[in-house]
Scaffold this motif. Structure first.
Motif, PDB file in Angstrom:
ATOM      1  N   SER A  54       0.789  -1.145   0.079  1.00  8.94           N
ATOM      2  CA  SER A  54       0.039   0.020   0.075  1.00  8.94           C
ATOM      3  C   SER A  54       0.697   1.259  -0.075  1.00  8.94           C
ATOM      4  O   SER A  54       0.214   2.316   0.299  1.00  8.94           O
ATOM      5  CB  SER A  54      -0.875  -0.015   1.393  1.00  8.94           C
ATOM      6  OG  SER A  54      -0.124  -0.215   2.393  1.00  8.94           O
ATOM      7  N   GLY A  55       2.229   1.291  -0.215  1.00 10.25           N
ATOM      8  CA  GLY A  55       2.978   2.268  -0.106  1.00 10.25           C
ATOM      9  C   GLY A  55       3.451   2.632   1.251  1.00 10.25           C
ATOM     10  O   GLY A  55       2.845   2.285   2.224  1.00 10.25           O
ATOM     11  N   TRP A  56       4.825   3.445   1.323  1.00  9.52           N
ATOM     12  CA  TRP A  56       5.195   3.686   2.527  1.00  9.52           C
ATOM     13  C   TRP A  56       4.559   4.566   3.413  1.00  9.52           C
ATOM     14  O   TRP A  56       4.567   4.523   4.827  1.00  9.52           O
ATOM     15  CB  TRP A  56       6.747   4.252   2.464  1.00  9.52           C
ATOM     16  CG  TRP A  56       6.982   5.552   1.624  1.00  9.52           C
ATOM     17  CD1 TRP A  56       7.233   5.811   0.383  1.00  9.52           C
ATOM     18  CD2 TRP A  56       6.748   6.793   2.325  1.00  9.52           C
ATOM     19  NE1 TRP A  56       7.167   6.943   0.389  1.00  9.52           N
ATOM     20  CE2 TRP A  56       7.175   7.902   1.299  1.00  9.52           C
ATOM     21  CE3 TRP A  56       6.763   7.171   3.808  1.00  9.52           C
ATOM     22  CZ2 TRP A  56       7.033   9.197   1.709  1.00  9.52           C
ATOM     23  CZ3 TRP A  56       6.579   8.701   3.945  1.00  9.52           C
ATOM     24  CH2 TRP A  56       6.797   9.533   2.837  1.00  9.52           C
ATOM     25  N   PRO A  57       3.712   5.588   3.065  1.00  8.62           N
ATOM     26  CA  PRO A  57       2.999   6.658   3.787  1.00  8.62           C
ATOM     27  C   PRO A  57       1.852   5.712   4.537  1.00  8.62           C
ATOM     28  O   PRO A  57       1.860   5.868   5.937  1.00  8.62           O
ATOM     29  CB  PRO A  57       2.487   7.436   2.865  1.00  8.62           C
ATOM     30  CG  PRO A  57       3.283   7.659   1.623  1.00  8.62           C
ATOM     31  CD  PRO A  57       3.630   6.173   1.515  1.00  8.62           C
ATOM     32  N   ALA A  58       1.230   4.794   3.995  1.00  9.07           N
ATOM     33  CA  ALA A  58       0.176   4.078   4.694  1.00  9.07           C
ATOM     34  C   ALA A  58       1.183   2.901   5.743  1.00  9.07           C
ATOM     35  O   ALA A  58       0.708   2.652   6.706  1.00  9.07           O
ATOM     36  CB  ALA A  58      -0.610   3.095   3.845  1.00  9.07           C
ATOM     37  N   ALA A  59       2.328   2.522   5.361  1.00  6.89           N
ATOM     38  CA  ALA A  59       2.875   1.489   6.199  1.00  6.89           C
ATOM     39  C   ALA A  59       3.503   2.278   7.513  1.00  6.89           C
ATOM     40  O   ALA A  59       3.751   1.588   8.489  1.00  6.89           O
ATOM     41  CB  ALA A  59       3.921   0.898   5.271  1.00  6.89           C
ATOM     42  N   LEU A  60       3.867   3.451   7.336  1.00  7.95           N
ATOM     43  CA  LEU A  60       4.380   4.079   8.554  1.00  7.95           C
ATOM     44  C   LEU A  60       3.193   4.548   9.334  1.00  7.95           C
ATOM     45  O   LEU A  60       3.494   4.693  10.681  1.00  7.95           O
ATOM     46  CB  LEU A  60       5.155   5.395   8.070  1.00  7.95           C
ATOM     47  CG  LEU A  60       6.514   4.950   7.257  1.00  7.95           C
ATOM     48  CD1 LEU A  60       7.322   6.407   7.011  1.00  7.95           C
ATOM     49  CD2 LEU A  60       7.459   3.930   8.267  1.00  7.95           C
ATOM     50  N   SER A  61       2.069   4.943   8.927  1.00  6.32           N
ATOM     51  CA  SER A  61       0.859   5.608   9.593  1.00  6.32           C
ATOM     52  C   SER A  61       0.106   4.422  10.274  1.00  6.32           C
ATOM     53  O   SER A  61      -0.574   4.770  11.539  1.00  6.32           O
ATOM     54  CB  SER A  61       0.028   6.412   8.768  1.00  6.32           C
ATOM     55  OG  SER A  61      -0.615   5.617   7.753  1.00  6.32           O
ATOM     56  N   VAL A  62       0.186   3.428   9.946  1.00  5.58           N
ATOM     57  CA  VAL A  62      -0.778   2.236  10.410  1.00  5.58           C
ATOM     58  C   VAL A  62      -0.232   1.942  12.232  1.00  5.58           C
ATOM     59  O   VAL A  62      -1.048   1.630  12.612  1.00  5.58           O
ATOM     60  CB  VAL A  62      -0.612   0.834   9.583  1.00  5.58           C
ATOM     61  CG1 VAL A  62       0.869   0.238   9.771  1.00  5.58           C
ATOM     62  CG2 VAL A  62      -1.806   0.018  10.049  1.00  5.58           C
ATOM     63  N   TRP A  63       0.927   2.183  12.174  1.00  5.13           N
ATOM     64  CA  TRP A  63       1.275   2.254  13.725  1.00  5.13           C
ATOM     65  C   TRP A  63       0.552   2.804  14.747  1.00  5.13           C
ATOM     66  O   TRP A  63       0.766   2.634  15.798  1.00  5.13           O
ATOM     67  CB  TRP A  63       2.711   1.932  13.920  1.00  5.13           C
ATOM     68  CG  TRP A  63       3.349   1.146  12.901  1.00  5.13           C
ATOM     69  CD1 TRP A  63       3.746   1.572  11.757  1.00  5.13           C
ATOM     70  CD2 TRP A  63       3.347  -0.237  12.739  1.00  5.13           C
ATOM     71  NE1 TRP A  63       4.466   0.535  10.751  1.00  5.13           N
ATOM     72  CE2 TRP A  63       4.072  -0.683  11.551  1.00  5.13           C
ATOM     73  CE3 TRP A  63       2.932  -1.423  13.642  1.00  5.13           C
ATOM     74  CZ2 TRP A  63       4.110  -1.973  11.286  1.00  5.13           C
ATOM     75  CZ3 TRP A  63       2.864  -2.691  13.349  1.00  5.13           C
ATOM     76  CH2 TRP A  63       3.656  -3.054  12.171  1.00  5.13           C
ATOM     77  N   SER A  64      -0.153   3.927  13.976  1.00  9.63           N
ATOM     78  CA  SER A  64      -0.871   4.873  15.062  1.00  9.63           C
ATOM     79  C   SER A  64      -1.841   4.160  15.796  1.00  9.63           C
ATOM     80  O   SER A  64      -2.352   4.436  17.152  1.00  9.63           O
ATOM     81  CB  SER A  64      -1.397   5.707  14.313  1.00  9.63           C
ATOM     82  OG  SER A  64      -2.448   5.421  13.400  1.00  9.63           O
ATOM     83  N   VAL A  65      -2.526   2.804  15.114  1.00 13.73           N
ATOM     84  CA  VAL A  65      -3.413   2.111  16.005  1.00 13.73           C
ATOM     85  C   VAL A  65      -3.117   1.593  17.221  1.00 13.73           C
ATOM     86  O   VAL A  65      -3.891   1.244  18.247  1.00 13.73           O
ATOM     87  CB  VAL A  65      -3.909   0.945  15.157  1.00 13.73           C
ATOM     88  CG1 VAL A  65      -4.379   1.322  13.639  1.00 13.73           C
ATOM     89  CG2 VAL A  65      -2.865  -0.330  14.865  1.00 13.73           C
ATOM     90  N   LEU A  66      -1.702   1.437  17.639  1.00 17.39           N
ATOM     91  CA  LEU A  66      -1.109   0.773  18.948  1.00 17.39           C
ATOM     92  C   LEU A  66      -1.557   1.699  19.790  1.00 17.39           C
ATOM     93  O   LEU A  66      -1.371   1.464  21.051  1.00 17.39           O
ATOM     94  CB  LEU A  66       0.298   0.408  18.658  1.00 17.39           C
ATOM     95  CG  LEU A  66       0.843  -0.784  17.627  1.00 17.39           C
ATOM     96  CD1 LEU A  66       2.027  -0.583  17.594  1.00 17.39           C
ATOM     97  CD2 LEU A  66       0.119  -1.813  18.247  1.00 17.39           C
ATOM     98  N   ALA A  67      -1.685   3.154  19.514  1.00 18.81           N
ATOM     99  CA  ALA A  67      -1.827   3.904  20.571  1.00 18.81           C
ATOM    100  C   ALA A  67      -3.461   3.803  21.301  1.00 18.81           C
ATOM    101  O   ALA A  67      -3.523   4.112  22.336  1.00 18.81           O
ATOM    102  CB  ALA A  67      -1.800   5.463  20.150  1.00 18.81           C
ATOM    103  N   LEU A  68      -4.252   3.584  20.487  1.00 18.10           N
ATOM    104  CA  LEU A  68      -5.822   3.253  21.048  1.00 18.10           C
ATOM    105  C   LEU A  68      -5.863   2.235  22.103  1.00 18.10           C
ATOM    106  O   LEU A  68      -6.304   2.766  23.318  1.00 18.10           O
ATOM    107  CB  LEU A  68      -6.562   2.766  20.134  1.00 18.10           C
ATOM    108  CG  LEU A  68      -8.092   2.829  20.233  1.00 18.10           C
ATOM    109  CD1 LEU A  68      -8.567   4.148  20.811  1.00 18.10           C
ATOM    110  CD2 LEU A  68      -8.941   2.237  18.936  1.00 18.10           C
ATOM    111  N   PRO A  69      -5.408   1.252  22.160  1.00 16.43           N
ATOM    112  CA  PRO A  69      -5.677   0.244  23.489  1.00 16.43           C
ATOM    113  C   PRO A  69      -4.775   0.839  24.644  1.00 16.43           C
ATOM    114  O   PRO A  69      -5.313   0.646  25.841  1.00 16.43           O
ATOM    115  CB  PRO A  69      -4.862  -1.050  23.038  1.00 16.43           C
ATOM    116  CG  PRO A  69      -4.305  -0.902  21.752  1.00 16.43           C
ATOM    117  CD  PRO A  69      -4.640   0.301  21.185  1.00 16.43           C
ATOM    118  N   ALA A  70      -3.627   1.584  24.366  1.00  8.57           N
ATOM    119  CA  ALA A  70      -2.969   1.988  25.551  1.00  8.57           C
ATOM    120  C   ALA A  70      -3.654   3.288  26.082  1.00  8.57           C
ATOM    121  O   ALA A  70      -4.059   3.556  27.343  1.00  8.57           O
ATOM    122  CB  ALA A  70      -1.465   2.683  24.968  1.00  8.57           C
ATOM    123  N   LEU A  71      -4.548   4.076  25.312  1.00 11.00           N
ATOM    124  CA  LEU A  71      -5.203   5.158  25.781  1.00 11.00           C
ATOM    125  C   LEU A  71      -6.421   4.600  26.508  1.00 11.00           C
ATOM    126  O   LEU A  71      -6.800   5.154  27.571  1.00 11.00           O
ATOM    127  CB  LEU A  71      -5.602   5.955  24.632  1.00 11.00           C
ATOM    128  CG  LEU A  71      -4.628   6.904  23.863  1.00 11.00           C
ATOM    129  CD1 LEU A  71      -5.127   7.500  22.534  1.00 11.00           C
ATOM    130  CD2 LEU A  71      -4.238   8.101  24.828  1.00 11.00           C
TER     131      LEU A  71
END
Length: 393
Positions: A158-175
């Protein structure tokens, strides 16, 4: 919620938060080539994506400690997790300015969490702080390993921008975990004694030696984290196999961050363990420089070797401020100074390594420079005699 349930939830919040502290860094280096080709930048500029967060980790750690003591540690950590998640998500835009801006914001968030989390652990788990710290460090390594392993396939999909941004989902369970705890711990009352005002005795050489040791450790770790996959790409590995080598580097740290410090705690003098760990780093750097791909398995073996040594060295370096101080307050001051000096020096590593690579046409010179720094660290280690406290001068 009963105390046992709150303790379990707090532990979950700590470990889920730790997963976010290296993914935004470890996910970048395997796709340097894609970023450079897409944005038309050199290796030194690409290295800024890791350099900028590390620089922020140096500059903002003391401020984060101050603000955290005023507003509450958990509140500051909650805000910082949200900042890391939002900044990581912004990378979907794919522009150079956004990439650098997200790197700065991620660094501020990591700085605050790394400065405050040890205090939360010590306050909440006083009898198990060493064990929880080990789990916290291993969780960081786990996040980095998953990111390094998955980012190249995701980029190809899916391209490097999507591959780098997908890790933002890890913040949700921590929050969610921090929010589920409910309420904020009591903060220091106005007019109460401020432990941060206790001055560090800078005239004592051991203070500077401890800061130098942490600086060398951080410089080595972030330099290798940033460029090991590119070293192997230059040696002929495909981007996906080079990404696997990076994931091996971070993956073995999950174990070594636990096992080696536990072994070191059995000895009154940790210097033999430290010398052994740093010597392993020197050997690994020489092998990576001279025979990176002598056999199909050697890239991963050398990555495991240097990963095991670096995974063990970082938590050992974090114990030095505790070993050399009598009070928690002075330990906090020395730790903040180590973060400022250590991450400040380490921030120079990724960009400098990239610039030397561009200037010399290969990674031989920068890797040998890192090996020389490790040799100097061995010499420094021999002077870190046990049972010395900086308060005593």
């Amino acid at each position: 919620m009963k105390n046992g349930g709150r303790a379990t939830l707090l532990l979950a919040a700590i470990l889920l938060t730790a997963l976010n502290l290296r993914t935004a860094l470890a996910s970048v280096s395997p796709v340097y080539t894609f970023i450079q080709e897409d944005l038309g930048i050199g290796r030194a500029a690409a290295g800024l994506v890791v350099t900028l967060p590390v620089l922020c980790m140096a500059l903002f750690a003391p401020l984060a400690t101050l603000v955290g003591h005023r507003l509450g540690r958990r509140a500051m950590i909650l805000f910082s997790v949200a900042l890391i998640g939002a900044a990581t998500a912004l990378r979907i835009e794919g522009g150079l300015f956004t990439l650098f801006a997200s790197a700065l914001a991620v660094g501020v968030g990591i700085a605050a969490i790394q400065a405050l989390m040890p205090e939360v652990i010590k306050q909440s788990f006083p009898e198990r702080s060493a064990t929880i710290n080990g789990a916290y460090t291993s969780s960081m390594a786990l996040g980095a390993t998953v990111a390094a392993l998955a980012v190249v396939p995701l980029t190809q999909l899916s391209g490097w921008p999507a591959a780098l941004s997908v890790w933002s989902v890890l913040a949700l369970p921590a929050l969610l975990a921090w929010l589920a705890l409910g309420g904020i711990e009591e903060v220091r009352a106005p007019g109460a004694a401020d432990p941060l005002r206790e001055r560090l005795p800078l005239r004592v050489p051991r203070v500077w030696m401890t800061m130098a040791f942490f600086a060398m450790t951080s410089l080595m770790y972030f330099s290798v984290l940033s460029w090991i996959s590119q070293v192997y790409e230059d040696a002929g590995l495909s981007p996906s196999r080079a990404g696997v080598a990076l994931s091996v580097f971070t993956g073995v740290q999950i174990l070594s961050a636990f096992l080696v410090p536990t072994l070191a705690n059995r000895f009154p003098d940790r210097r033999p363990v430290l010398v052994g760990v740093i010597t392993t780093t020197v050997v690994a750097l020489v092998l990576i420089t001279t025979v990176p791909t002598a056999a199909p398995w050697t890239p991963f073996a050398w990555a495991a070797l240097i990963g095991a040594s670096q995974g063990a060295l970082f938590p050992l370096a974090l114990t030095l401020p505790l070993d050399n101080t009598r009070t928690p307050e002075m330990a906090g001051r020395l730790t903040s100074a180590c973060f400022l000096a250590g991450y400040g020096v380490a921030s120079l590593g990724p960009t400098t390594i990239g610039a030397i690579r561009d200037a010399t046409g290969g990674f031989t010179t920068p890797l040998l420079i890192l090996a020389a720094i490790a040799c100097a660290q061995i010499v420094l280690t021999t002077r870190l005699t046990p049972n010395f406290y900086i308060e005593d001068g």
